[in-house]
Design an enzyme around this catalytic site. Sequence first.
Site, PDB file in Angstrom:
ATOM      1  N   GLY A  41       2.254  -2.556 -11.399  1.00 55.58           N
ATOM      2  CA  GLY A  41       3.039  -3.698 -11.886  1.00 55.58           C
ATOM      3  C   GLY A  41       3.810  -4.249 -10.699  1.00 55.58           C
ATOM      4  O   GLY A  41       4.474  -3.495  -9.985  1.00 55.58           O
ATOM      5  N   ALA A 251      -1.060  -3.746  -3.747  1.00 54.31           N
ATOM      6  CA  ALA A 251       0.393  -3.571  -3.546  1.00 54.31           C
ATOM      7  C   ALA A 251       0.849  -3.821  -2.108  1.00 54.31           C
ATOM      8  O   ALA A 251       2.015  -3.573  -1.790  1.00 54.31           O
ATOM      9  CB  ALA A 251       0.884  -2.208  -4.010  1.00 54.31           C
ATOM     10  N   ALA A 252      -0.045  -4.339  -1.263  1.00 52.72           N
ATOM     11  CA  ALA A 252       0.396  -4.682   0.105  1.00 52.72           C
ATOM     12  C   ALA A 252       1.456  -5.786   0.038  1.00 52.72           C
ATOM     13  O   ALA A 252       2.501  -5.715   0.696  1.00 52.72           O
ATOM     14  CB  ALA A 252      -0.792  -5.142   0.941  1.00 52.72           C
ATOM     15  N   GLY A 253       1.189  -6.804  -0.797  1.00 54.37           N
ATOM     16  CA  GLY A 253       2.162  -7.893  -0.962  1.00 54.37           C
ATOM     17  C   GLY A 253       3.453  -7.392  -1.595  1.00 54.37           C
ATOM     18  O   GLY A 253       4.550  -7.842  -1.247  1.00 54.37           O
ATOM     19  N   ASP A 254       3.332  -6.458  -2.523  1.00 52.33           N
ATOM     20  CA  ASP A 254       4.530  -5.905  -3.178  1.00 52.33           C
ATOM     21  C   ASP A 254       5.373  -5.130  -2.167  1.00 52.33           C
ATOM     22  O   ASP A 254       6.603  -5.220  -2.167  1.00 52.33           O
ATOM     23  CB  ASP A 254       4.124  -4.981  -4.336  1.00 52.33           C
ATOM     24  CG  ASP A 254       3.368  -5.736  -5.420  1.00 52.33           C
ATOM     25  OD1 ASP A 254       3.586  -6.953  -5.551  1.00 52.33           O
ATOM     26  OD2 ASP A 254       2.543  -5.108  -6.106  1.00 52.33           O
TER      27      ASP A 254
HETATM   28  O1  RIB Z   1       0.199  -6.230  -6.915  1.00 47.19           O
HETATM   29  C1  RIB Z   1      -0.510  -5.142  -7.426  1.00 47.19           C
HETATM   30  C2  RIB Z   1      -0.230  -4.968  -8.887  1.00 47.19           C
HETATM   31  O2  RIB Z   1      -0.738  -6.073  -9.599  1.00 47.19           O
HETATM   32  C3  RIB Z   1      -0.879  -3.764  -9.523  1.00 47.19           C
HETATM   33  O3  RIB Z   1      -0.077  -2.623  -9.432  1.00 47.19           O
HETATM   34  C4  RIB Z   1      -1.159  -4.217 -10.936  1.00 47.19           C
HETATM   35  O4  RIB Z   1      -0.439  -3.510 -11.908  1.00 47.19           O
HETATM   36  C5  RIB Z   1      -0.848  -5.704 -10.956  1.00 47.19           C
HETATM   37  O5  RIB Z   1       0.377  -5.951 -11.524  1.00 47.19           O
END
Ligand code: RIB
Length: 304
Positions: A41, A251-254
């Site tokens: 998420g 999740a690189a952007g996260d």
């Molecule tokens: O940015 C990656 C995320 O996008 C994943 O963890 C997935 O749950 C979606 O929300």
Amino acid sequence: MSNQKIVVVGSCNTDMVIKADRLPIPGETIIGGSFFMNPGGKGANQAVAAARLGGRVSLISKTGNDVFGKQSVVLFNSENVNTDFIFSDSKLPSGVALITVDANGENSIVVASGANANLKPADVDAAYKALEYSDIVLMQLEIPIETVEYVAKKAFEKGKKVILNPAPAQALSNSLLKHLDIIIPNKNEAEMLSGIKVVDIESAKEAATVIANKGVDKVVITLGSKGALVLDEGEFSFVPSIKVEAIDTTAAGDTFCGAFSVGLAEGKSIIESVEFAVKASAITVTRMGAQASLPYRSELFQVE
Ligand code: RIB
């Protein structure tokens, strides 16, 4: 060193991941490799990334009243993310993402939003303490846009630093853009917001200019393995990426957004915060999974 408070308002999912040689085309079934589940998420990933890198983080989010939701709260507590404002929806299930990762580390993701789609402005009002005591507000677009707009306006007017990672890509109102201090799109999101195809640094500059002209002071466009372009009050800078072997870019952007917020919270400049974020996301892509791959502060010293 100052360490301002960060509040993330966003989604929480459980990711179901299959590694495969390539992504399937429409209508195709392919046989993949290993399967694993890990927390994800965009909101939760950014909150956990920031906490692992030393941020003081609260998460405003909504899960279902089910095993995934309960597990998420336990995990966030163990990551030092404040869970006082994670709401539980009595009807909708927790968010789930189905992710396929190919041999180059590229992914395709489908999200069943579940309770994330029910994180409403009224929930934000119930979490007013988190917002009130925060200095930096970080959001994405996996929750209702009305909530994002509500938070941005409220936080901006209270003088908080409002950061939006406009993912997944969607068109945004000019009024939302005017209530942001910083926007961090990737190249596809920048294209959606500017109408300019981003293929290199020059086109990224053009896109950043169009977005800035809509009312956001600072634009940071992440360009994957190339690096990140910054437009800060009319001045461009470019921060190159660190060359690594990408296993999974999920999740690189996260990680970038979480790390960038920690940089700002610590009083770093925009460019220093981008450099910090580039280092952190270089680690994330070398490992599988979303939250499973997020780096700890101590690991950043190993990255050149
Ligand atoms: O940015 C990656 C995320 O996008 C994943 O963890 C997935 O749950 C979606 O929300």
